[in-house]
Design an enzyme around this catalytic site. Structure first.
Site, short mmCIF file in Angstrom:
data_model
loop_
_atom_site.label_atom_id
_atom_site.label_comp_id
_atom_site.label_asym_id
_atom_site.label_seq_id
_atom_site.Cartn_x
_atom_site.Cartn_y
_atom_site.Cartn_z
N HIS A 265 10.54 -5.41 11.09
CA HIS A 265 9.70 -5.05 9.95
C HIS A 265 8.22 -5.02 10.36
CE1 HIS A 265 8.66 -5.11 5.55
NE2 HIS A 265 7.56 -5.62 6.03
N GLU A 266 7.76 -6.12 10.93
CA GLU A 266 6.34 -6.19 11.31
C GLU A 266 6.01 -5.17 12.40
OE1 GLU A 266 4.63 -7.66 9.27
OE2 GLU A 266 6.08 -9.05 8.37
N HIS A 269 5.22 -1.87 10.84
CA HIS A 269 3.81 -1.82 10.43
C HIS A 269 2.93 -1.58 11.66
CE1 HIS A 269 4.14 -2.96 6.24
NE2 HIS A 269 4.77 -4.09 6.49
N GLU A 295 4.52 0.22 3.99
CA GLU A 295 5.81 -0.45 3.81
C GLU A 295 6.97 0.51 4.10
OE1 GLU A 295 5.61 -3.57 3.54
OE2 GLU A 295 7.58 -4.25 2.87
ZN ZN Z 1 5.71 -5.32 5.03
#
Ligand code: ZN
Length: 503
Positions: A265-266, A269, A295
């Site tokens: 997830h990170e 980003h 996101e």
């Molecule tokens: Zn996030």
């Protein structure tokens, strides 16, 4: 480049250097700083942000913008320089709407509120949090008035995170997928299929988890020469510059998901920030365009890729080799079902893909009601529970598992939640478009090859930074506005297979 425009860029560079230095201090605060240094760190950050805010909102910025305008007007209207100037003018207008006394007051109240909220949550006592939450709601209403809006004060708030988005648009998008989501979850529950997810709840050596997770995010394309990974209690990604992206993770001894999917997830980003065009460096446009689009990148890599069968066809043998005792005898299908288990639960951050957006829809409705004054802060727990039961068929046993669970309201971030749901919707919308252009993407995933997908994202989304709003970008990329159709279709396809649903 012409003189006046260059003078503007030089001015912005100093501001960006102040901001990125503050970012590095924030990263350090959350990862390495001795706790005794908290007060001084607060002072250091306040000093830097005061300086950069003063500099950006000064009349000098406006003079430089005006001086550069004729030079830029001589260029084609769709040039990068023209867009940079346009976005900077918008940023300048927005930044100068809020007086610095207001910024200071908000900072004072939210610093206090964070402490009060943490204690109230621990004691499961909403009454303790209510008075300061009321102050935050009042301040936020004032903020909306200062920022200005056409139809609804909440428009001004959501616009801070998702430029151009309105309450009415959000209502339409959210109303279109609330009932389909509830129906999908009901049919999953009616399937009576019990998923045994004990395989991901065994002891996993954190050092090996770290090594494996880093190997995965390297494989999908996160560049560790321009970034690093550290441990934090509340994981986050922060971009110092496009060449210095910091990811953080937490590791749980007996649960694989936080490290594995948390880091993907990170990294999603982080790859967005790493992909911003070099030409945008120091301009203030060198970051993701909105929280929703940001996101969409993290959710795509975490869920659409990271929780796909194709990804694990490649990665699972590696995971088994890393943890032979724990997973050596667990089949891929069993593991795949475990990481995709659907189960209505109370806590948003632990929610699966099918239930996640319902958590956001609930918060959106409550925030709108608070801001327009149709809901009183003191009635919030009851309103939360009623709505929660209507969506999930469950009643939170305590406020800790209900209205007190999230940090956002104590930080004054009203209007932020919707961007999480928009991110999920956009992740599916963008991925579908990428697949239409490159049908081989899924096949490549089974070989651990993510270059086509990442290249597509870089070209269509990352490189542009903040040059286009999320609406403009989504129109450019997919030919339509943000919608929930593609996300619902994605969920149906995935869970029909996992839960033997009729399609
Ligand atoms: Zn996030």
């Amino acid at each position: 480049m012409a003189n006046a425009y260059q003078a503007l860029l030089n001015h912005l560079k100093v501001i960006r250097n102040l901001e990125s230095s503050a970012g590095l201090l924030v990263w350090d605060q959350q990862t390495n700083m001795p706790s005794a240094a908290a007060e001084e760190r607060g002072e250091q950050l306040a000093t830097l942000s005061h300086l950069s805010h003063e500099m950006f909102t000064s009349s000098k910025t406006l003079e430089l913008l005006d001086a550069a305008q004729p030079e830029i007007d001589a260029l084609p209207s769709d040039s990068m320089e023209a867009r940079i100037l346009q976005v900077l003018r918008y940023d300048y207008q927005e930044a100068t709407k809020i007086p610095s006394e207001f910024v200071a007051e908000m900072a004072r109240v939210t610093t206090l509120a964070h402490e009060v909220w943490a204690k109230a949550r621990e004691a499961n006592d909403f009454g303790r949090f209510a008075p300061i939450l009321q102050q935050i709601v009042d301040l936020t209403r004032r903020q909306a008035e200062l920022l200005g809006y056409k139809d609804h004060p909440y428009d001004a708030l959501v616009n801070m995170y998702e430029r151009g988005m309105t309450t009415k648009m959000l209502r339409e998008i959210f109303d279109a997928h609330r009932q389909p989501l509830i129906t999908l979850i009901e049919s999953i529950q009616a399937s009576q299929k019990e998923v045994d997810d004990s395989c991901i709840h065994q002891y996993f050596d954190p050092a090996k988890q770290k090594q494996f997770a880093q190997e995965m995010v390297s494989a999908i394309g996160f560049d560790f020469n321009r970034g690093r990974q550290d441990i934090a209690v509340h994981p986050f990604q922060i971009s110092i510059t496009r060449n210095d992206i910091r990811l953080t993770t937490r590791f749980e001894d007996h649960f694989l998901n936080p490290a594995l999917f948390g880091l993907m997830h990170e990294a999603g980003h982080g790859m967005y920030e790493q992909g911003v065009a070099t030409e945008l460096m120091y301009t203030g446009l060198d970051s993701g365009t909105s929280l929703g689009v940001h996101e969409s990148q993290s959710r795509m890599w975490e869920n659409i890729v990271g929780r796909s069968k194709e990804f694990w066809q490649w990665a699972y043998p590696k995971l088994q080799a890393t943890f032979p005792e724990q997973l050596g005898k667990t089949a891929l299908d069993e593991f795949y079902a475990a990481i995709n288990k659907v189960e209505p639960s109370f806590i948003r951050v632990e929610a699966d893909e099918a239930t996640y957006n319902l958590h956001i829809l609930l918060r959106f409705e409550l925030e709108v009601a608070l801001i327009e004054g149709s809901l009183k802060v003191e009635d919030l727990p009851q309103a939360w529970n009623e709505r929660f039961e209507a969506s999930f068929g469950l009643l939170p046993p305590t406020d800790r598992e209900g209205v007190l669970q999230d940090v956002h309201w104590s930080g004054g971030s009203i209007g932020y939640f919707p961007t999480y749901a928009l991110g999920n919707l956009l992740s599916a919308q963008y991925f579908k478009r990428a697949l239409e252009e490159h049908p081989q993407i899924k096949q490549e995933m089974t070989q651990g090859n993510f270059e086509t997908l990442l290249g597509w994202l870089r070209h269509n989304i990352h490189q542009h930074g903040r040059q286009y709003t999320s609406e403009e970008l989504t129109q450019r990329v997919t030919g339509e506005s943000i919608q929930s159709r593609d996300y619902l279709e994605y969920l149906h396809q995935k869970f029909a297979g996992l839960y033997n649903l009729e399609t």
